[in-house]
Every structure is written in structure tokens, then in C-alpha cells.
Design a protein around this motif. Structure first.
Motif, PDB file in Angstrom:
ATOM      1  N   PRO A  75       0.836  -1.213   0.000  1.00 54.38           N
ATOM      2  CA  PRO A  75       0.000   0.000   0.000  1.00 54.38           C
ATOM      3  C   PRO A  75       0.864   1.253   0.000  1.00 54.38           C
ATOM      4  O   PRO A  75       2.011   1.239   0.450  1.00 54.38           O
ATOM      5  CB  PRO A  75      -0.777  -0.125   1.305  1.00 54.38           C
ATOM      6  CG  PRO A  75       0.171  -0.835   2.231  1.00 54.38           C
ATOM      7  CD  PRO A  75       0.975  -1.766   1.358  1.00 54.38           C
ATOM      8  N   TYR A  76       0.296   2.320  -0.478  1.00 53.34           N
ATOM      9  CA  TYR A  76       0.965   3.623  -0.440  1.00 53.34           C
ATOM     10  C   TYR A  76      -0.120   4.688  -0.467  1.00 53.34           C
ATOM     11  O   TYR A  76      -1.265   4.421  -0.884  1.00 53.34           O
ATOM     12  CB  TYR A  76       1.923   3.811  -1.630  1.00 53.34           C
ATOM     13  CG  TYR A  76       2.950   4.892  -1.413  1.00 53.34           C
ATOM     14  CD1 TYR A  76       3.906   4.786  -0.416  1.00 53.34           C
ATOM     15  CD2 TYR A  76       2.965   6.045  -2.209  1.00 53.34           C
ATOM     16  CE1 TYR A  76       4.852   5.775  -0.217  1.00 53.34           C
ATOM     17  CE2 TYR A  76       3.915   7.034  -2.023  1.00 53.34           C
ATOM     18  CZ  TYR A  76       4.855   6.894  -1.018  1.00 53.34           C
ATOM     19  OH  TYR A  76       5.789   7.885  -0.812  1.00 53.34           O
ATOM     20  N   ALA A  77       0.211   5.892  -0.014  1.00 53.24           N
ATOM     21  CA  ALA A  77      -0.752   7.003  -0.016  1.00 53.24           C
ATOM     22  C   ALA A  77      -0.010   8.306  -0.252  1.00 53.24           C
ATOM     23  O   ALA A  77       1.138   8.472   0.186  1.00 53.24           O
ATOM     24  CB  ALA A  77      -1.517   7.063   1.300  1.00 53.24           C
ATOM     25  N   VAL A  78      -0.652   9.225  -0.943  1.00 56.73           N
ATOM     26  CA  VAL A  78      -0.092  10.561  -1.164  1.00 56.73           C
ATOM     27  C   VAL A  78      -1.157  11.599  -0.821  1.00 56.73           C
ATOM     28  O   VAL A  78      -2.364  11.331  -0.911  1.00 56.73           O
ATOM     29  CB  VAL A  78       0.392  10.756  -2.618  1.00 56.73           C
ATOM     30  CG1 VAL A  78       1.593   9.882  -2.910  1.00 56.73           C
ATOM     31  CG2 VAL A  78      -0.725  10.481  -3.607  1.00 56.73           C
ATOM     32  N   ARG A  79      -0.708  12.773  -0.435  1.00 54.51           N
ATOM     33  CA  ARG A  79      -1.622  13.863  -0.108  1.00 54.51           C
ATOM     34  C   ARG A  79      -0.884  15.190  -0.271  1.00 54.51           C
ATOM     35  O   ARG A  79       0.349  15.225  -0.375  1.00 54.51           O
ATOM     36  CB  ARG A  79      -2.143  13.740   1.328  1.00 54.51           C
ATOM     37  CG  ARG A  79      -1.086  14.062   2.383  1.00 54.51           C
ATOM     38  CD  ARG A  79      -1.611  13.939   3.801  1.00 54.51           C
ATOM     39  NE  ARG A  79      -0.638  14.429   4.778  1.00 54.51           N
ATOM     40  CZ  ARG A  79      -0.787  14.347   6.102  1.00 54.51           C
ATOM     41  NH1 ARG A  79      -1.880  13.767   6.601  1.00 54.51           N
ATOM     42  NH2 ARG A  79       0.129  14.829   6.922  1.00 54.51           N
ATOM     43  N   LEU A  80      -1.659  16.272  -0.272  1.00 54.68           N
ATOM     44  CA  LEU A  80      -1.083  17.618  -0.260  1.00 54.68           C
ATOM     45  C   LEU A  80      -0.882  18.038   1.183  1.00 54.68           C
ATOM     46  O   LEU A  80      -1.780  17.891   2.015  1.00 54.68           O
ATOM     47  CB  LEU A  80      -1.998  18.599  -0.994  1.00 54.68           C
ATOM     48  CG  LEU A  80      -2.145  18.362  -2.496  1.00 54.68           C
ATOM     49  CD1 LEU A  80      -3.148  19.337  -3.098  1.00 54.68           C
ATOM     50  CD2 LEU A  80      -0.796  18.497  -3.208  1.00 54.68           C
ATOM     51  N   ALA A  81       0.294  18.571   1.475  1.00 54.01           N
ATOM     52  CA  ALA A  81       0.634  18.946   2.841  1.00 54.01           C
ATOM     53  C   ALA A  81      -0.182  20.144   3.307  1.00 54.01           C
ATOM     54  O   ALA A  81      -0.783  20.867   2.508  1.00 54.01           O
ATOM     55  CB  ALA A  81       2.127  19.259   2.940  1.00 54.01           C
ATOM     56  N   PRO A 104      -9.701  24.050   6.410  1.00 50.56           N
ATOM     57  CA  PRO A 104      -8.945  25.190   5.843  1.00 50.56           C
ATOM     58  C   PRO A 104      -7.564  24.742   5.363  1.00 50.56           C
ATOM     59  O   PRO A 104      -7.167  23.599   5.598  1.00 50.56           O
ATOM     60  CB  PRO A 104      -8.846  26.152   7.024  1.00 50.56           C
ATOM     61  CG  PRO A 104      -8.836  25.248   8.220  1.00 50.56           C
ATOM     62  CD  PRO A 104      -9.780  24.121   7.883  1.00 50.56           C
ATOM     63  N   THR A 105      -6.860  25.667   4.727  1.00 52.62           N
ATOM     64  CA  THR A 105      -5.565  25.313   4.147  1.00 52.62           C
ATOM     65  C   THR A 105      -4.493  25.058   5.205  1.00 52.62           C
ATOM     66  O   THR A 105      -3.380  24.660   4.864  1.00 52.62           O
ATOM     67  CB  THR A 105      -5.069  26.420   3.196  1.00 52.62           C
ATOM     68  OG1 THR A 105      -5.031  27.668   3.906  1.00 52.62           O
ATOM     69  CG2 THR A 105      -5.988  26.533   1.993  1.00 52.62           C
ATOM     70  N   THR A 106      -4.819  25.285   6.482  1.00 50.10           N
ATOM     71  CA  THR A 106      -3.857  24.957   7.539  1.00 50.10           C
ATOM     72  C   THR A 106      -3.856  23.465   7.828  1.00 50.10           C
ATOM     73  O   THR A 106      -3.030  22.982   8.587  1.00 50.10           O
ATOM     74  CB  THR A 106      -4.196  25.736   8.821  1.00 50.10           C
ATOM     75  OG1 THR A 106      -5.578  25.495   9.153  1.00 50.10           O
ATOM     76  CG2 THR A 106      -3.986  27.228   8.638  1.00 50.10           C
ATOM     77  N   ALA A 107      -4.788  22.723   7.224  1.00 48.02           N
ATOM     78  CA  ALA A 107      -4.850  21.270   7.395  1.00 48.02           C
ATOM     79  C   ALA A 107      -4.389  20.582   6.115  1.00 48.02           C
ATOM     80  O   ALA A 107      -4.474  21.146   5.027  1.00 48.02           O
ATOM     81  CB  ALA A 107      -6.276  20.839   7.737  1.00 48.02           C
ATOM     82  N   ALA A 108      -3.895  19.351   6.252  1.00 53.32           N
ATOM     83  CA  ALA A 108      -3.480  18.581   5.083  1.00 53.32           C
ATOM     84  C   ALA A 108      -4.701  18.159   4.280  1.00 53.32           C
ATOM     85  O   ALA A 108      -5.808  18.018   4.809  1.00 53.32           O
ATOM     86  CB  ALA A 108      -2.677  17.363   5.527  1.00 53.32           C
ATOM     87  N   GLY A 109      -4.499  17.953   2.988  1.00 56.46           N
ATOM     88  CA  GLY A 109      -5.584  17.492   2.137  1.00 56.46           C
ATOM     89  C   GLY A 109      -5.866  16.012   2.344  1.00 56.46           C
ATOM     90  O   GLY A 109      -5.068  15.277   2.947  1.00 56.46           O
ATOM     91  N   ALA A 110      -7.007  15.569   1.842  1.00 58.06           N
ATOM     92  CA  ALA A 110      -7.361  14.150   1.938  1.00 58.06           C
ATOM     93  C   ALA A 110      -6.390  13.317   1.104  1.00 58.06           C
ATOM     94  O   ALA A 110      -6.015  13.696  -0.006  1.00 58.06           O
ATOM     95  CB  ALA A 110      -8.794  13.944   1.462  1.00 58.06           C
ATOM     96  N   ALA A 111      -6.009  12.177   1.645  1.00 53.90           N
ATOM     97  CA  ALA A 111      -5.047  11.309   0.963  1.00 53.90           C
ATOM     98  C   ALA A 111      -5.724  10.502  -0.139  1.00 53.90           C
ATOM     99  O   ALA A 111      -6.900  10.156  -0.044  1.00 53.90           O
ATOM    100  CB  ALA A 111      -4.389  10.377   1.964  1.00 53.90           C
ATOM    101  N   VAL A 112      -4.962  10.206  -1.171  1.00 52.22           N
ATOM    102  CA  VAL A 112      -5.372   9.237  -2.192  1.00 52.22           C
ATOM    103  C   VAL A 112      -4.582   7.958  -1.903  1.00 52.22           C
ATOM    104  O   VAL A 112      -3.345   7.969  -1.827  1.00 52.22           O
ATOM    105  CB  VAL A 112      -5.077   9.752  -3.608  1.00 52.22           C
ATOM    106  CG1 VAL A 112      -5.165   8.613  -4.628  1.00 52.22           C
ATOM    107  CG2 VAL A 112      -6.059  10.852  -3.982  1.00 52.22           C
ATOM    108  N   ASN A 113      -5.312   6.874  -1.708  1.00 51.04           N
ATOM    109  CA  ASN A 113      -4.691   5.595  -1.370  1.00 51.04           C
ATOM    110  C   ASN A 113      -4.372   4.810  -2.634  1.00 51.04           C
ATOM    111  O   ASN A 113      -5.127   4.848  -3.615  1.00 51.04           O
ATOM    112  CB  ASN A 113      -5.634   4.781  -0.481  1.00 51.04           C
ATOM    113  CG  ASN A 113      -5.951   5.507   0.809  1.00 51.04           C
ATOM    114  OD1 ASN A 113      -5.054   5.832   1.586  1.00 51.04           O
ATOM    115  ND2 ASN A 113      -7.231   5.768   1.044  1.00 51.04           N
ATOM    116  N   LEU A 114      -3.262   4.089  -2.588  1.00 50.64           N
ATOM    117  CA  LEU A 114      -2.801   3.327  -3.742  1.00 50.64           C
ATOM    118  C   LEU A 114      -2.434   1.911  -3.305  1.00 50.64           C
ATOM    119  O   LEU A 114      -2.034   1.685  -2.158  1.00 50.64           O
ATOM    120  CB  LEU A 114      -1.589   4.002  -4.381  1.00 50.64           C
ATOM    121  CG  LEU A 114      -1.799   5.445  -4.866  1.00 50.64           C
ATOM    122  CD1 LEU A 114      -0.458   6.090  -5.193  1.00 50.64           C
ATOM    123  CD2 LEU A 114      -2.737   5.476  -6.067  1.00 50.64           C
ATOM    124  N   CYS A 115      -2.544   0.978  -4.253  1.00 47.24           N
ATOM    125  CA  CYS A 115      -2.188  -0.419  -3.983  1.00 47.24           C
ATOM    126  C   CYS A 115      -1.370  -0.960  -5.144  1.00 47.24           C
ATOM    127  O   CYS A 115      -1.856  -1.054  -6.277  1.00 47.24           O
ATOM    128  CB  CYS A 115      -3.463  -1.246  -3.784  1.00 47.24           C
ATOM    129  SG  CYS A 115      -3.189  -3.029  -3.622  1.00 47.24           S
TER     130      CYS A 115
END
Length: 217
Positions: A107-113, A180-191
Motif C-alpha cells: 500500500p501507499y498514499a499521497v496527499r497535499l501537505a 482550511p488550508t492549515t490542514a493537510a488534504g485528503a489522501a489518495v490511497n494506492l495499492c
């Protein structure tokens, strides 16, 4: 005829009055005009004109936003992996002891900080390889939850039987910033699903590094 002093006095007064009247009447018209003009100028000098003016100002300040992509191999701890080899994928079985027919999952995941101000399109580029990856193929799935196994389903980004070291066409997905932009964005999960084929040779060793290139929009 003999004039009395009274008559002289009376006559003298009349003569003086007539003389004054004549002198007043003899004031030239040009002088009277100048005097009259002087009166007009005198009145005009007392008039003060009010000055009317007003101003408006507008100022704009400009500051560039921020943009940062993060990845995680466990779905919890996200960090920057800006250069190869990056984060190590946690495969479900030991990927160093593969035999033909083995299938391994990671598994792996990416998101906007946090503080990222723009959404992004992420493009998966063909993995760079070292050593020998002959006989290895893979697929890439985008599940709704973090995790990767034989039961994982979701959107197929890279179809099964794609040779390790290649990406078919343009493979992309979207990332949104946090609100708000002070929080990280939702992650996209990958397999990642890697399959060892019949072409695998004994003791071969190789590695593959996938790149996720995010572009703001």
C-alpha cells in the motif's frame, strides 16, 4: 448801484456754490469710470473661491501560495520524499525471495501537505529500474481506504500484466488541498500489486522506483 455787505455775502456764497458745482460737473467721465471701476475691484477682492478636491487610494498585496506533496507507506506518517529512492514500499511478503507465480502487495498514499493552497493533478511516471526486473509485472489500484491485498478493489490506474519499468499512457489522479488550508488534504490511497512471471530467473536482483509528479492548477 451800491451793494450792501449782506448782498455781497449772499452773492459770494452763491458764487462759491456754483463754482463747486461746476468743478464737480467738470470731473471727466474717464475719471468717474476709473473710480467706479475701483469700487467694483474692491468688492471683487473680498470674494474667496473655495477649492474642491478629493482623492481615492487602492492598494493590493500579493503573496505566492505554497505547494507540497507528501507520501506514506503506512497511511499514517506522511513525509517528503523528493528524490529517489524515496519511501520504501512495504510489500506483504518478502519481495527478495520471489518465485514464479508469487504475487506481492504494497500500500501507499499521497496527499497535499498542510498550507498547500492549490489542488493538484498527479501523474505517475514510468518507474526507473536498476538491476534486473525481467519477468515482473504489476498493476496499480486506487482503493477508497488504505490497505492492499488480494481482496483490494477500486479504480484501476495501471492494468494488470504491465511490465515493471513502464506505465501505459498517461496515468493521473487528482488531489485537493485541505480545508482550511492549515490542514493537510485528503489522501489518495494506492495499492501496488506485483506478480512474478515464468521469466523470472534465479538470484536475479532489481528495483523499481515510481515517481508521482504533482502539478498545481
Amino acid at each position: 448801484m451800491t451793494h450792501t455787505p449782506e448782498s455781497l455775502s449772499s452773492s459770494g456764497r452763491h458764487s462759491g456754490d456754483q463754482g463747486d458745482t461746476k468743478r464737480r460737473r467738470r470731473v471727466p467721465g474717464r475719471v468717474r469710470a476709473l473710480l467706479a471701476g475701483g469700487l467694483v475691484l474692491g468688492v471683487g477682492a473680498t470674494v474667496t473661491l473655495a477649492a474642491w478636491n478629493d482623492s481615492e487610494f487602492a492598494t493590493a498585496s500579493f503573496q505566492a501560495g505554497t505547494f507540497n506533496l507528501q507520501g506514506s507507506a503506512d497511511g499514517t506518517t506522511f513525509a517528503d520524499h523528493a528524490s529517489a529512492p524515496g519511501s520504501s514500499l512495504g510489500f506483504s511478503v518478502n519481495a527478495s525471495t520471489l518465485s514464479p507465480g508469487d504475487v506481492v502487495y504494497a500500500p501507499y498514499a499521497v496527499r497535499l501537505a498542510a498550507n498547500t493552497t492549490s489542488p493538484a493533478t498527479v501523474t505517475i511516471t514510468a518507474p526507473g529500474t536498476t538491476g534486473t526486473v525481467t519477468g515482473l509485472s504489476y498493476s496499480l489500484i486506487q482503493p477508497t481506504a488504505f490497505g492492499c491485498s488480494s481482496a483490494t478493489t477500486g479504480t484501476t490506474l495501471v492494468p494488470a500484466a504491465t511490465a515493471v519499468g513502464s506505465v501505459p499512457g498517461s496515468v493521473t489522479f487528482q488531489l485537493a488541498p485541505g480545508t482550511p488550508t492549515t490542514a493537510a488534504g485528503a489522501a489518495v490511497n494506492l495499492c501496488f500489486v506485483v506478480t512474478a512471471g515464468a521469466g523470472l530467473t534465479q538470484s536475479q536482483t532489481g528495483s523499481a522506483t515510481w515517481q508521482f509528479q504533482a502539478v498545481s492548477h
